[in-house]
Design an enzyme around this catalytic site. Sequence first.
Site, PDB file in Angstrom:
ATOM      1  N   GLU A 441       0.850  -1.192   0.000  1.00  0.00           N
ATOM      2  CA  GLU A 441       0.000   0.000   0.000  1.00  0.00           C
ATOM      3  C   GLU A 441       0.884   1.239   0.000  1.00  0.00           C
ATOM      4  O   GLU A 441       1.848   1.323   0.774  1.00  0.00           O
ATOM      5  CB  GLU A 441      -0.903   0.016   1.229  1.00  0.00           C
ATOM      6  CG  GLU A 441      -1.758   1.281   1.357  1.00  0.00           C
ATOM      7  CD  GLU A 441      -2.628   1.281   2.608  1.00  0.00           C
ATOM      8  OE1 GLU A 441      -3.053   0.176   3.027  1.00  0.00           O
ATOM      9  OE2 GLU A 441      -2.885   2.362   3.168  1.00  0.00           O
ATOM     10  N   GLU A 446      -2.291  11.268   3.351  1.00  0.00           N
ATOM     11  CA  GLU A 446      -3.306  11.056   4.379  1.00  0.00           C
ATOM     12  C   GLU A 446      -3.310  12.279   5.286  1.00  0.00           C
ATOM     13  O   GLU A 446      -2.263  12.870   5.576  1.00  0.00           O
ATOM     14  CB  GLU A 446      -2.996   9.812   5.214  1.00  0.00           C
ATOM     15  CG  GLU A 446      -3.340   8.500   4.559  1.00  0.00           C
ATOM     16  CD  GLU A 446      -3.173   7.327   5.516  1.00  0.00           C
ATOM     17  OE1 GLU A 446      -4.188   6.719   5.886  1.00  0.00           O
ATOM     18  OE2 GLU A 446      -2.025   7.034   5.886  1.00  0.00           O
TER      19      GLU A 446
END
Length: 553
Positions: A441, A446
Site C-alpha cells: 500500500e 493522508e
Amino acid sequence: MTKKMKNFKYILGLMIILGSFLQSCQDDDHDFGEVVAPSNLSLEATIVNADADNPYGDGSGQVQFMASADNAINYKFAFGDNTSTNVSNGNVMHSFTSTGVNEYIVTVIATGTGGTSSSMTTSVTVFSEFDDPETKSLLTGDDSKTWYVAAALPSHLALGPIDVKTSDWYNAAPFEKKDECIYDDSMTFSLDENGNILYELDNNGATFFNTNSLNAAGGTNGTGDQCFDYDTSGVKNVSLSAAPTIYPEDETTGTQMMISDGGFLSYYLGTSTYEILEITEDYMQVRTQSGGNAAEAWYLKLTTDPEGGAGGGNNSAEGKELETEFENLVWEEEFDGNALDADSWNIETGNGDNGWGNNEKQYYTADNAVVSDGSLKINAIAESTNGFDYSSARITTMDKQEFKYGRVEVRAKLPGAAGTWPAIWMLGSNFAEVNWPASGEIDIMEHVGNDLGHVLGTLHMPGNSGGDGISKGTEVENVDSEFHTYTLEWTADHILFAVDDIVFHEYKNSADTPFNQPFFLILNVAMGGNLGGDIDPNFSEDTMEVDYVKVYQ
C-alpha cells in the site's frame, strides 16, 4: 545504482613456511578444579588454487587454514595483520592484503571448557597486490562516514544459502527488530593520515547476539537471539581484499572487508569478514559465512540514513525540490464532465469489514462522489445512512487504470473538520489474490482533521501494517482552504512523497518489496476510525475537492 569498478592486479605469491614452532601452551585455572586443555592440536594451511605452474596460488592472496584438536570448542585465529576471527569448527579462509612481500606470524588458539587453551604458531610469507579505491571511497566518504542498519528495508537481516543473493529462508521485515538493541547502532568508517581504513562501532553498550554466538557474551548458545551488555569500544583496522568467487560478477563487488580484533557489523555472529555485495553512496549490502557453516550465510543491509532507510541518507532528496524522472503523460483525469468516467473509475459502497478494517464510521454511497464545475467532490455528510451516522464516498481505478512506476500527481483541497480522514492512496493490483498487506500500500496523502495541516506519506507491506507503516509527515499551510499538489515519484530504486514539489519523505525501494508491480488508485474520505479519531459532535458536512489526477511515466 552505482556499480563498483575495481582494479585487480593479481601478482601474488605465497610461501608458507610451516617450520611451525609448535607451542602447546596449556592455561589451566585450578580455581575451577581439574580441567583438560585441548590436545593434539594440528594446523594446515593451503594456498588456494596452487598448482605446478602457480605454486603460490591464483593471485587472490587467499589461504585456507584448517585447525583441529581434541576437546576444543572454539578456535581463534590471529593472522598477524591486525585481524583475527573466531570459528567453532577450526576452518577459515583468510586473505592477506598488504602489498609487497610480508611475513606474518599466524597463531591459532584452541579453547576448551573452563577456559583452558592450546596454541600453535606458524609463519606465512605473502606477496600480494590488491586495489579497490572506489569501494574504499564509498565506504569512508574519503574521510569519515557513518552507517546504520537499514531497518526500514525488507530483508535488512536475512539468512540463506551462501550462493544466492536473495534468500527465502529468513528475511526480516522492516523494523521487525524494533524491540531489540540492533537499530541503535552506528558504524563509522574513516581514514587515518596514511589512508588506512579505521572502524568504530557505537552500540550504546548493548549488542544483538545471534543465538549460536551467545557463549561469547556469557550466555548459552541456542536460546534465541538476545541483547547483551558488550564492550565494543576502541578503533579497529579494516583491510579490503578479493572475495571468494561465488556470485556472478554483476551480483557482487568482488571485495570483502576484514575488521581487526574481533570487530563486527552490529549483529554479532562471531565473524569479522564480510563480502561487500553492493555499495553506493548511501547503501551497502554485505554477507558473511554463518557460524563457520560453509553452505549458508547471513546478509545485512546498511544505510547512511539514521532512520534506517525511512529517510534518504546523506544524499536525501527530503526538503529539496522534486527532480522528476518522468515527463510522458500517460493518463489524466480532469473531471470535466458531470459524472465519473466509468472506463476509469469504480465506486465502492458500504462499510467494508469492521469499518474497512479501521473502525471507520461512514457508509460509502455513489451519491457522495459528485463531478461538477471541473472537479470531483467527495462529500462526507452527517446523516443516517444504512445504519450509520455518516455518509461519504470511495472510488478506485482497480482493473481499469493501473500503473507500475512513474509520477502520480493529485491536486486537491482537503476537508479540515475534526474526525475527517481523507486519503489519496494506492494498492497493488494483486490485492484480490494475496490480500493486504502482501499487496503493498502506498499512501500518497493522508490527513486527519484532528491534526490540521499535518500531511502523511506512508508505505505498508508485510511486517509494516497498521500503525507500523513506514511513515513521515510534513506541515501544509491552508490545507483545507487552498489546493495543493500531492505527488508520488516511484521507481524500482526509490519512492518519493512530495507536496507542491517539495519532497518530504524518501524511501529506498528494492526487489524485496511489493512495490514493483502495477498499482491502482483510491480516493476517499473516511470518518473517525483508528487514525481519524474523535469526530466533532457538531460536524455536519465537509469535502475533499480534487482538481485533477495525472500519471507520468
